[in-house]
Design a protein around this motif. Structure first.
Motif, mmCIF file in Angstrom:
data_model
loop_
_atom_site.group_PDB
_atom_site.id
_atom_site.type_symbol
_atom_site.label_atom_id
_atom_site.label_comp_id
_atom_site.label_asym_id
_atom_site.label_seq_id
_atom_site.Cartn_x
_atom_site.Cartn_y
_atom_site.Cartn_z
ATOM 1 N N PHE A 120 0.355 -23.758 -27.488
ATOM 2 C CA PHE A 120 -0.216 -23.378 -26.184
ATOM 3 C C PHE A 120 -1.740 -23.381 -26.096
ATOM 4 O O PHE A 120 -2.312 -23.881 -24.986
ATOM 5 N N LEU A 121 -2.347 -23.145 -27.220
ATOM 6 C CA LEU A 121 -3.831 -23.538 -27.052
ATOM 7 C C LEU A 121 -4.212 -24.667 -27.053
ATOM 8 O O LEU A 121 -5.343 -24.930 -26.121
ATOM 9 N N ILE A 122 -3.677 -25.535 -27.960
ATOM 10 C CA ILE A 122 -3.890 -27.112 -27.882
ATOM 11 C C ILE A 122 -3.760 -27.500 -26.379
ATOM 12 O O ILE A 122 -4.618 -28.365 -25.941
ATOM 13 N N ALA A 123 -2.596 -27.436 -25.895
ATOM 14 C CA ALA A 123 -2.111 -27.856 -24.523
ATOM 15 C C ALA A 123 -3.205 -27.297 -23.607
ATOM 16 O O ALA A 123 -3.708 -27.860 -22.595
ATOM 17 N N LEU A 124 -3.480 -25.965 -23.572
ATOM 18 C CA LEU A 124 -4.309 -25.336 -22.678
ATOM 19 C C LEU A 124 -5.832 -25.799 -22.626
ATOM 20 O O LEU A 124 -6.294 -26.232 -21.594
ATOM 21 N N PHE A 125 -6.699 -26.157 -23.652
ATOM 22 C CA PHE A 125 -7.640 -26.722 -23.913
ATOM 23 C C PHE A 125 -7.823 -28.261 -23.614
ATOM 24 O O PHE A 125 -8.634 -28.750 -23.099
ATOM 25 N N LEU A 126 -6.752 -28.936 -24.077
ATOM 26 C CA LEU A 126 -6.725 -30.470 -23.669
ATOM 27 C C LEU A 126 -6.456 -30.656 -22.185
ATOM 28 O O LEU A 126 -6.467 -31.675 -21.668
ATOM 29 N N SER A 127 -6.043 -29.534 -21.438
ATOM 30 C CA SER A 127 -5.806 -29.778 -20.005
ATOM 31 C C SER A 127 -7.176 -29.512 -19.376
ATOM 32 O O SER A 127 -7.287 -29.955 -18.181
ATOM 33 N N TYR A 128 -8.090 -28.976 -20.047
ATOM 34 C CA TYR A 128 -9.404 -28.803 -19.600
ATOM 35 C C TYR A 128 -9.473 -27.868 -18.222
ATOM 36 O O TYR A 128 -10.293 -28.223 -17.426
ATOM 37 N N SER A 129 -8.389 -27.148 -18.023
ATOM 38 C CA SER A 129 -8.380 -26.018 -17.043
ATOM 39 C C SER A 129 -9.234 -25.067 -17.232
ATOM 40 O O SER A 129 -8.640 -24.151 -18.007
ATOM 41 N N ARG A 130 -10.082 -24.890 -16.578
ATOM 42 C CA ARG A 130 -11.235 -23.816 -16.564
ATOM 43 C C ARG A 130 -10.563 -22.432 -16.180
ATOM 44 O O ARG A 130 -10.633 -21.246 -16.804
ATOM 45 N N GLY A 131 -9.698 -22.643 -14.980
ATOM 46 C CA GLY A 131 -9.330 -21.511 -14.385
ATOM 47 C C GLY A 131 -8.225 -21.040 -15.384
ATOM 48 O O GLY A 131 -8.084 -19.643 -15.583
ATOM 49 N N ALA A 132 -7.299 -21.682 -15.878
ATOM 50 C CA ALA A 132 -6.084 -21.412 -16.827
ATOM 51 C C ALA A 132 -6.785 -20.777 -18.076
ATOM 52 O O ALA A 132 -6.419 -19.542 -18.425
ATOM 53 N N ILE A 133 -7.828 -21.353 -18.715
ATOM 54 C CA ILE A 133 -8.557 -20.713 -19.654
ATOM 55 C C ILE A 133 -9.147 -19.214 -19.645
ATOM 56 O O ILE A 133 -8.693 -18.429 -20.431
ATOM 57 N N ALA A 134 -9.708 -19.017 -18.389
ATOM 58 C CA ALA A 134 -10.279 -17.795 -18.036
ATOM 59 C C ALA A 134 -9.175 -16.755 -17.810
ATOM 60 O O ALA A 134 -9.224 -15.666 -18.115
ATOM 61 N N ALA A 135 -8.136 -17.370 -17.081
ATOM 62 C CA ALA A 135 -6.761 -16.143 -16.783
ATOM 63 C C ALA A 135 -5.998 -16.094 -18.224
ATOM 64 O O ALA A 135 -5.932 -14.663 -18.377
ATOM 65 N N ALA A 136 -6.079 -16.838 -19.140
ATOM 66 C CA ALA A 136 -5.537 -16.701 -20.205
ATOM 67 C C ALA A 136 -6.388 -15.589 -21.172
ATOM 68 O O ALA A 136 -5.763 -14.633 -21.973
ATOM 69 N N LEU A 137 -7.454 -15.551 -21.169
ATOM 70 C CA LEU A 137 -8.606 -14.958 -21.939
ATOM 71 C C LEU A 137 -8.540 -13.294 -21.399
ATOM 72 O O LEU A 137 -8.494 -12.258 -22.017
ATOM 73 N N ILE A 138 -8.360 -13.517 -20.001
ATOM 74 C CA ILE A 138 -8.207 -12.188 -19.261
ATOM 75 C C ILE A 138 -7.066 -11.404 -19.837
ATOM 76 O O ILE A 138 -6.985 -10.031 -20.098
ATOM 77 N N GLY A 139 -5.796 -12.075 -19.761
ATOM 78 C CA GLY A 139 -4.702 -11.603 -20.195
ATOM 79 C C GLY A 139 -4.665 -11.130 -21.484
ATOM 80 O O GLY A 139 -4.061 -9.975 -21.698
ATOM 81 N N THR A 140 -5.204 -11.971 -22.398
ATOM 82 C CA THR A 140 -5.164 -11.626 -24.032
ATOM 83 C C THR A 140 -6.095 -10.281 -24.037
ATOM 84 O O THR A 140 -5.648 -9.453 -24.619
ATOM 85 N N ILE A 141 -7.205 -10.249 -23.517
ATOM 86 C CA ILE A 141 -8.130 -9.152 -23.592
ATOM 87 C C ILE A 141 -7.346 -7.528 -22.968
ATOM 88 O O ILE A 141 -7.340 -6.651 -23.546
ATOM 89 N N PHE A 142 -6.663 -7.797 -21.987
ATOM 90 C CA PHE A 142 -5.956 -6.577 -21.579
ATOM 91 C C PHE A 142 -4.671 -6.381 -22.383
ATOM 92 O O PHE A 142 -4.693 -5.021 -22.634
#
Length: 678
Positions: free
Chosen positions: A199-221
């Motif tokens: 999931f991390l590889i696909a997330l970063f290679l999509s270069y989707s900044r909004g998705a990366i930020a949302a995933a980070l917020i969900g992980t922190i919570f």
């Protein structure tokens, strides 16, 4: 639920999620979207009917959120009455109705199988693995799976990178649940490590900044709220360490950083990329098995957990401190850097670089669409221009030739399409769901104190899946892509259905006292409603297919049959101008120009907000009827609706030249007939 039945249900639901994603694609093709929506409505109707037939005593949660969702779907459909493009609004109402059906089915499933949270989470992991795995395979086998791909960013199977990034992001909480839970079999839990790395590889290679930020917020919570921190931190650290080499290697290759590279360039690194990803997955699986069996045999003692927690807390504090220090020591300083980033994000003229460098900047083209949505809203503040019509309404205000059917943000899209009324409804829907989710997750205590058991952790994971999607879709148009949205709505509906978890409120009177006959009547009503809704969803696609059939008959010179097919298409969907435009073409082919003109005039009167019907009428007046003056008056309507339309501009120039030539010829005729000296 029996273990075999639970796993079978997960496999079936995961296959359904995957099929919806691959079948609908990017959600922009009517035939594919319609097929998926019909399937969703029929399947959801069956689930609701089963829940009604086997209703258990107990209060059904999420009814307020369901009511707000019904209100939103109803508003979407009712906006056909004032829509500038009723056909687009009908299509959007169908999409919303399908999502509502999934939400209602998931809510009913929560009452039918209260322990079904694991079923949905496993299904999301299955679908996330299939979708993200296919995206990575498309780069390992570009000749077979992505021969026409022109972008460096991963976007398959949607054809849209942010949708892929969102799918990976919303799958991450499910992976955290799998790898962090105390229940389940250790070998199964170990699969969380390769899944999260993928999931991390696909997330970063999509270069989707909004998705990366949302995933980070969900992980922190998750780390903050769920008392499985050491397991979670270990999982995140190991999976990130495994994914990082693949990501960093890909960022050095043109196939992953530059657009429009030749197929040979992508093939040159395809094998190495595939082997790298496969090796990473196997390594992560081995590491996961070693960790989970080690923890199962000898759990860490309290001092070890304390030291690990302190170390994680120190790292968590050092990251923002380091970021603040770096920004403060930059040329612009902290406040200047933040101000420049905000200006880049909100400026309609800002440009975003391609490739990995976009991850380091805040600029985006979204501000252009947000500005246009603001102009549309200012013109129609009360109820907007109709659901799904931003792509047409923006044409009056666009400053470039860029084509976009969406405002790149669910909130601004609703503001443009449905005005203040729509904003109020989605605010109520959001608040109602958040309240239900807070009850299910235990953020709002009800009754005696609850332990953080497996069910509570699972419901938190489902709620975070929905929250991650909600955060990303607030600044993008992933709501219109069925794949990630269906998974999210299912998760959100189940969480809402468990809102009264642990509550001692009285059981529902409906569940306690409903007799067999009324239940059977409700079951029948649920199934009939699903069939009716599916039939309504099918009509725009049915009309479109009949219109294409009419044009095919025209190509075969079967004019009578073509005219009949066009009329049939109009009766199926009277909200679309396409059957009328096809009928005008057929009338012209039959040499009945009077009828063709009448149909085009009628189309303009019926669809005055559609630039294409104005342009079509003006073209016919100019080319077929030789009436440049009428054409010039008509084309001004198209230019008012879309000033930057090249087709309308060409008609305007042609009509102007024709008028000038006609005027010159009229002025020359008297002089040619006058005698010399007369």
């Amino acid at each position: 639920m029996p273990r075999f039945g639970s796993f079978a249900a997960s496999a079936l639901l995961g296959a359904a999620f995957t099929a919806a994603a691959f079948a609908a694609g990017g959600g922009d093709l009517l035939d594919r979207s319609t097929t998926v929506e019909i399937g969703l409505v029929l399947a959801s109707g069956a689930v609701v009917a089963a829940a009604v037939a086997r209703a258990h005593p107990g209060r059904v949660g999420g009814t307020v959120a369901l009511g707000a969702f019904v209100a939103y779907a109803a508003l979407t459909a009712i906006s056909i009455l004032w829509s500038i493009d009723p056909n687009l609004t009908w299509v959007e109402a169908n999409r919303t109705l399908a999502y509502l059906a999934v939400f209602g089915a998931a809510l009913a499933a929560a009452h039918l199988a209260p322990d079904g949270y694991a079923v949905i989470l496993r299904a999301m992991l299955i679908a996330g693995f299939a979708i993200c795995g296919y995206a990575l395979l498309s780069r390992a086998f570009p000749g077979s799976l992505a021969s026409t791909e022109i972008y460096a960013r991963l976007g398959a199977p949607y054809g849209y990178w942010n949708a892929l990034g969102t799918t990976a992001a919303l799958s991450i909480p499910a992976a955290l649940w799998l790898g962090g839970r105390r229940s389940g079999h250790p070998p199964a839990n170990a699969f969380a490590y390769p899944l999260l790395a993928l999931f991390l590889i696909a997330l970063f290679l999509s270069y989707s900044r909004g998705a990366i930020a949302a995933a980070l917020i969900g992980t922190i919570f998750w780390i903050w709220y769920v008392p499985l921190r050491l397991r979670t931190i270990t999982l995140v650290a190991v999976a990130s360490a495994g994914a990082a080499p693949v990501i960093l290697w890909a960022l050095t290759k043109d196939a992953f950083t530059k657009n429009q590279v030749p197929l040979d360039v992508r093939r040159s690194v395809a094998s190495a990329f595939g082997i790298f990803v496969l090796a990473t997955g196997l390594l992560m699986l081995v590491a996961g098995l070693a960790i989970v069996f080690r923890v199962a045999r000898r759990p860490p003692r309290a001092p070890v957990r304390l030291r690990a927690g302190v170390a994680a807390g120190i790292v968590a504090c050092l990251v923002p401190i380091g970021l603040f220090t770096a920004l403060s020591l930059s040329d612009r300083g902290f406040s200047g850097t933040v101000r420049a980033s905000v200006e880049a994000l909100t400026s309609p003229t800002s440009k975003t670089p391609g490739g990995p460098s976009r991850l380091t900047v805040a600029s985006s083209s979204r501000a252009r669409y947000w500005t246009e949505a603001g102009h549309v809203f200012a013109d129609n503040p009360a109820a907007g221009t109709g659901a799904g019509t931003f792509g047409v309404a923006r044409l009056r205000f666009r400053t470039s030739e860029l084509v976009s059917g969406h405002a790149h943000g669910f909130v601004v899209q609703t503001m443009s399409d449905l005005g203040i009324v729509g904003l109020i409804v989605i605010t109520l829907l959001t608040a109602a769901w958040l309240a239900a989710a807070a009850g299910a997750a235990g953020l709002v205590p009800r009754g005696p104190p609850r332990s953080f058991d497996a069910e509570r952790a699972g419901l938190v994971a489902l709620a975070l899946c929905a929250l991650v999607f909600g955060l990303q879709s607030a600044i993008d148009w992933t709501w219109f892509v069925q794949g990630p949205t269906v998974m999210t709505v299912a998760a959100a509906g189940f969480v809402a259905g468990r809102a009264f978890l642990g509550s001692r409120r009285p059981a529902s009177l409906l569940a306690q006292h409903l007799g067999p006959r009324p239940r059977y009547a409700l079951v029948a009503a649920s199934l009939i409603a699903a069939l009716v809704c599916a039939w309504a969803i099918y009509q725009p696609q049915r009309s479109d297919a009949e219109t294409n059939h009419a044009l095919n008959l025209l190509d075969k010179h079967e004019l009578a049959a073509a005219a009949s097919a066009a009329d049939h298409a109009r009766r199926i969907d009277p909200l679309s101008p396409d059957p009328m435009l096809a009928a005008a073409t057929i009338d012209d082919a039959r040499a009945d120009r009077t009828a063709a003109l009448a149909v085009l005039v009628k189309a303009v009167r019926r669809f005055p907000g559609e630039p294409q019907v104005w342009t079509r009428l003006a073209e016919y007046q100019l080319d077929s009827l030789a009436r440049p003056a009428d054409s010039l008056r008509t084309i001004k309507g198209a230019l008012y609706l879309d000033p930057r339309s090249q087709a309308a501009q060409q008609v305007y120039l042609a009509a102007t030249r024709a008028l000038e030539q006609s005027a010159a010829a009229s002025a020359a005729r008297p002089r040619a007939g006058r005698r010399p000296g007369g």
